[in-house]
Design a protein around this motif. Structure first.
Motif, PDB file in Angstrom:
ATOM      1  N   LEU A 242       8.372  -0.372   6.070  1.00  0.00           N
ATOM      2  CA  LEU A 242       7.355   0.471   5.462  1.00  0.00           C
ATOM      3  C   LEU A 242       6.713   0.041   4.431  1.00  0.00           C
ATOM      4  CD1 LEU A 242       6.416   3.422   5.939  1.00  0.00           C
ATOM      5  CD2 LEU A 242       8.204   4.191   4.591  1.00  0.00           C
ATOM      6  N   ILE A 243       7.538  -0.870   3.593  1.00  0.00           N
ATOM      7  CA  ILE A 243       6.705  -1.406   2.330  1.00  0.00           C
ATOM      8  C   ILE A 243       5.886  -2.749   2.826  1.00  0.00           C
ATOM      9  CG2 ILE A 243       8.186  -0.193   0.659  1.00  0.00           C
ATOM     10  CD1 ILE A 243       9.139  -3.134   0.310  1.00  0.00           C
ATOM     11  N   GLU A 244       6.045  -3.032   4.076  1.00  0.00           N
ATOM     12  CA  GLU A 244       5.598  -4.546   4.629  1.00  0.00           C
ATOM     13  C   GLU A 244       4.299  -4.255   5.534  1.00  0.00           C
ATOM     14  OE1 GLU A 244       8.870  -6.163   6.499  1.00  0.00           O
ATOM     15  OE2 GLU A 244       9.618  -7.271   4.863  1.00  0.00           O
ATOM     16  N   VAL A 245       3.920  -2.965   5.642  1.00  0.00           N
ATOM     17  CA  VAL A 245       2.669  -2.482   6.305  1.00  0.00           C
ATOM     18  C   VAL A 245       1.517  -2.955   5.284  1.00  0.00           C
ATOM     19  CG1 VAL A 245       1.567  -0.558   7.246  1.00  0.00           C
ATOM     20  CG2 VAL A 245       4.116  -0.597   7.599  1.00  0.00           C
TER      21      VAL A 245
ATOM     22  N   SER B 285       8.089  10.954  13.404  1.00  0.00           N
ATOM     23  CA  SER B 285       9.308  11.203  14.356  1.00  0.00           C
ATOM     24  C   SER B 285       9.992   9.588  13.856  1.00  0.00           C
ATOM     25  CB  SER B 285       8.975  11.264  15.579  1.00  0.00           C
ATOM     26  OG  SER B 285       8.092  10.307  16.202  1.00  0.00           O
ATOM     27  N   ARG B 286       9.448   8.616  13.858  1.00  0.00           N
ATOM     28  CA  ARG B 286      10.382   7.545  13.792  1.00  0.00           C
ATOM     29  C   ARG B 286      10.825   7.189  12.322  1.00  0.00           C
ATOM     30  NH1 ARG B 286       7.854   1.742  16.290  1.00  0.00           N
ATOM     31  NH2 ARG B 286       9.610   0.554  15.871  1.00  0.00           N
ATOM     32  N   PHE B 287      10.156   7.697  11.316  1.00  0.00           N
ATOM     33  CA  PHE B 287      10.542   7.695   9.920  1.00  0.00           C
ATOM     34  C   PHE B 287      11.701   8.761   9.794  1.00  0.00           C
ATOM     35  CE2 PHE B 287      10.372  10.188   6.004  1.00  0.00           C
ATOM     36  CZ  PHE B 287      10.870   8.911   5.256  1.00  0.00           C
ATOM     37  N   GLU B 288      11.738   9.852  10.377  1.00  0.00           N
ATOM     38  CA  GLU B 288      12.499  11.020  10.380  1.00  0.00           C
ATOM     39  C   GLU B 288      13.950  10.552  10.911  1.00  0.00           C
ATOM     40  OE1 GLU B 288      12.469  15.697  11.121  1.00  0.00           O
ATOM     41  OE2 GLU B 288      11.775  14.495  12.717  1.00  0.00           O
ATOM     42  N   LYS B 289      14.071   9.713  11.946  1.00  0.00           N
ATOM     43  CA  LYS B 289      15.337   9.345  12.353  1.00  0.00           C
ATOM     44  C   LYS B 289      16.238   8.701  11.285  1.00  0.00           C
ATOM     45  CE  LYS B 289      17.271   6.345  16.175  1.00  0.00           C
ATOM     46  NZ  LYS B 289      18.173   5.479  15.079  1.00  0.00           N
TER      47      LYS B 289
ATOM     48  N   ARG C  37      11.823  -0.623  10.410  1.00  0.00           N
ATOM     49  CA  ARG C  37      11.056  -0.777  11.594  1.00  0.00           C
ATOM     50  C   ARG C  37      10.173   0.478  11.630  1.00  0.00           C
ATOM     51  NH1 ARG C  37      15.913  -2.927  13.019  1.00  0.00           N
ATOM     52  NH2 ARG C  37      17.134  -1.133  13.615  1.00  0.00           N
ATOM     53  N   ALA C  38       9.232   0.549  10.496  1.00  0.00           N
ATOM     54  CA  ALA C  38       8.187   1.755  10.561  1.00  0.00           C
ATOM     55  C   ALA C  38       7.269   1.651  11.452  1.00  0.00           C
ATOM     56  CB  ALA C  38       7.862   1.907   8.797  1.00  0.00           C
TER      57      ALA C  38
ATOM     58  N   PRO D 260       0.740  -1.089  -0.004  1.00  0.00           N
ATOM     59  CA  PRO D 260       0.049   0.039  -0.007  1.00  0.00           C
ATOM     60  C   PRO D 260       1.110   1.143  -0.054  1.00  0.00           C
ATOM     61  CG  PRO D 260      -1.013  -1.630   1.496  1.00  0.00           C
ATOM     62  CD  PRO D 260       0.299  -2.063   1.044  1.00  0.00           C
ATOM     63  N   PHE D 261       2.033   1.214   0.439  1.00  0.00           N
ATOM     64  CA  PHE D 261       2.853   2.505   0.881  1.00  0.00           C
ATOM     65  C   PHE D 261       3.390   2.662  -0.566  1.00  0.00           C
ATOM     66  CE2 PHE D 261       6.884   4.703   1.204  1.00  0.00           C
ATOM     67  CZ  PHE D 261       6.448   5.849   1.900  1.00  0.00           C
TER      68      PHE D 261
END
Length: 188
Positions: free
Chosen positions: A128-131, A143-147, A121-122, A50-51
């Motif tokens: 992220l692509i496994e969500v 904030s998690r992505f930004e790191k 670990r998104a 979906p991402f």
């Protein structure tokens, strides 16, 4: 802008930068190669994730998926953004063997891992692509992505400088180790 939109925008901008630089860097090998390294199973991932689907819908609208050649054209992949991370991770033997030093190979490998790194670990342990559920994308936190994006941007800056002739000192190697997970600290 909600958090998902912010992530989509920043991911697309970073992917476009990485794609432009790596395409320019790898052009001398890829332009002369007659083998097709892309496989349709990777192209399908753009619709299964979906991402990636949202990225393509938002940033690659003018590109059409071909039933015979997937996202491929005569000039290579048609997607400006939204490629599965594996597309960046793949480095053929010709590219790696052409690197004259271990440091050049290392920098190539780090460059190849940047897009994958920003999605790690998104959401929990998922990339992220496994969500896989669109509703779960709304649970992503910028904030998690930004790191991860910050680590990848720093490493990308180092890689670009290196391939423009700068040497990799200890501080630069520590930045790259966030992507490669090699330890360049003292005493270890």
């Amino acid at each position: 802008m909600d958090e998902l939109e912010h992530i989509l925008e920043d991911y697309a901008a970073f992917e476009a930068e990485v794609r432009a630089f790596s395409s320019e860097l790898w052009f001398q090998w890829c332009s002369n190669c007659r083998k097709i390294c892309c496989k349709s199973v990777y192209c399908r991932e753009t619709y299964e994730s979906p991402f990636l689907f949202l990225l393509i819908k938002k940033h690659s609208r003018r590109v059409f998926y071909g039933t015979q050649q997937d996202w491929l054209s005569e000039a290579g992949c048609k997607l400006p953004v939204g490629r599965p991370p594996v597309c960046y991770e793949f480095l053929c033997a010709n590219i790696l063997d052409a690197q004259q030093t271990g440091m050049q190979r290392y920098a190539m490998i780090v460059l190849a891992k940047l897009i994958s790194h920003i999605g790690k670990r998104a959401l929990g342990s998922r990339h992220l692509i496994e969500v896989m559920y669109p509703a779960d994308l709304k649970k992503l936190r910028y904030s998690r992505f930004e790191k991860r994006l910050s680590e990848a941007r720093s490493a990308f800056d180092v890689v670009q400088l290196f391939f423009r002739g700068h040497t990799l000192e200890n501080d630069a190697l520590k930045v790259l180790s966030k992507i490669s997970r090699l330890n360049f600290g003292k005493g270890k």
